[in-house]
Write a protein that holds these residues in place. Structure first.
Motif, PDB file in Angstrom:
ATOM      1  N   MET A 157      16.724 -60.013-100.146  1.00 21.92           N
ATOM      2  CA  MET A 157      16.186 -58.433 -99.328  1.00 21.92           C
ATOM      3  C   MET A 157      15.171 -58.324 -98.256  1.00 21.92           C
ATOM      4  O   MET A 157      15.252 -58.517 -97.229  1.00 21.92           O
ATOM      5  N   THR A 196      16.805 -59.400 -94.190  1.00 22.01           N
ATOM      6  CA  THR A 196      17.355 -57.889 -93.407  1.00 22.01           C
ATOM      7  C   THR A 196      16.899 -57.880 -91.798  1.00 22.01           C
ATOM      8  O   THR A 196      18.721 -57.785 -91.309  1.00 22.01           O
ATOM      9  N   SER A 202      22.546 -62.090-101.296  1.00 21.05           N
ATOM     10  CA  SER A 202      21.109 -61.336-101.776  1.00 21.05           C
ATOM     11  C   SER A 202      20.700 -62.578-103.259  1.00 21.05           C
ATOM     12  O   SER A 202      21.210 -61.889-103.947  1.00 21.05           O
ATOM     13  N   ASP A 212      21.958 -63.058-108.406  1.00 20.38           N
ATOM     14  CA  ASP A 212      20.955 -61.589-107.620  1.00 20.38           C
ATOM     15  C   ASP A 212      20.182 -61.092-108.089  1.00 20.38           C
ATOM     16  O   ASP A 212      19.911 -59.593-107.488  1.00 20.38           O
TER      17      ASP A 212
END
Length: 180
Positions: A4, A8, A38, A83
């Protein structure tokens, strides 16, 4: 695919440019990616964030020298769901190493000129295939461990062993190439 924190902005930029190129009719799709995944963070031992400033990072070269690259790959994929964040444990490295040693030793159990049932191998191929597509690497490895336990309890054919090696190869490419 990525973490993440890192991906992004990359996704924003790439999506912006892709949409721009789509408007110019240079690319055929309106969205650049079919899906986004992710990965979780690997934390240091004790559950704190790994950081150079904290001095708790793991040098993969040291792990590869001690256990081999395939063991490191297997451990990272088996640690937990892709994840989710999970804490590193150097002590847990021995489990994947033993699994790979057992896979290596299984080649000496091959029986020639005998017919045996396929038992769980087809079920394992299906499960591992589905788990790879869903990025559930830990459960794919778990299924292969179950199959290995079954294969060790009986005589196996060369064809059965080859099927097992094929489904293991994305997880332990060096070992499986050597066996092949």
């Amino acid at each position: 695919n990525g973490g993440m924190e890192h991906t992004t902005l990359h996704l924003l930029y790439s999506r912006f440019w892709h949409k721009f190129l789509y408007d110019l009719k240079v690319v055929p799709t309106s969205e650049p990616y079919m899906k986004r995944t992710s990965h979780g963070m690997i934390l240091g031992e004790g559950g704190v964030k790994m950081s150079k400033s904290l001095g708790n990072v793991i040098n993969p070269d040291d792990i590869v020298k001690t256990y081999g690259a395939d063991t490191l790959r297997m451990y990272e994929m088996f640690m937990g769901p892709f994840d989710q964040s999970v804490a590193w444990s150097s002590d847990s490295m021995i489990g994947p190493r033993r699994f790979l040693e057992r896979v290596w030793n299984l080649q000496y159990k091959i029986e020639k000129d005998k017919k045996y049932t396929e038992f769980e191998i087809e079920k394992t191929i299906k499960k591992v295939t589905e788990d790879i597509e869903a990025m559930k690497f830990n459960t794919a490895i778990s299924q292969m461990m179950i199959l290995l336990n079954q294969m060790e309890k009986t005589e196996i054919t060369k064809e059965q062993y080859q099927k097992f090696i094929k489904i293991l190869s994305p997880f332990a490419p060096h070992l499986t190439e050597e066996i092949w």
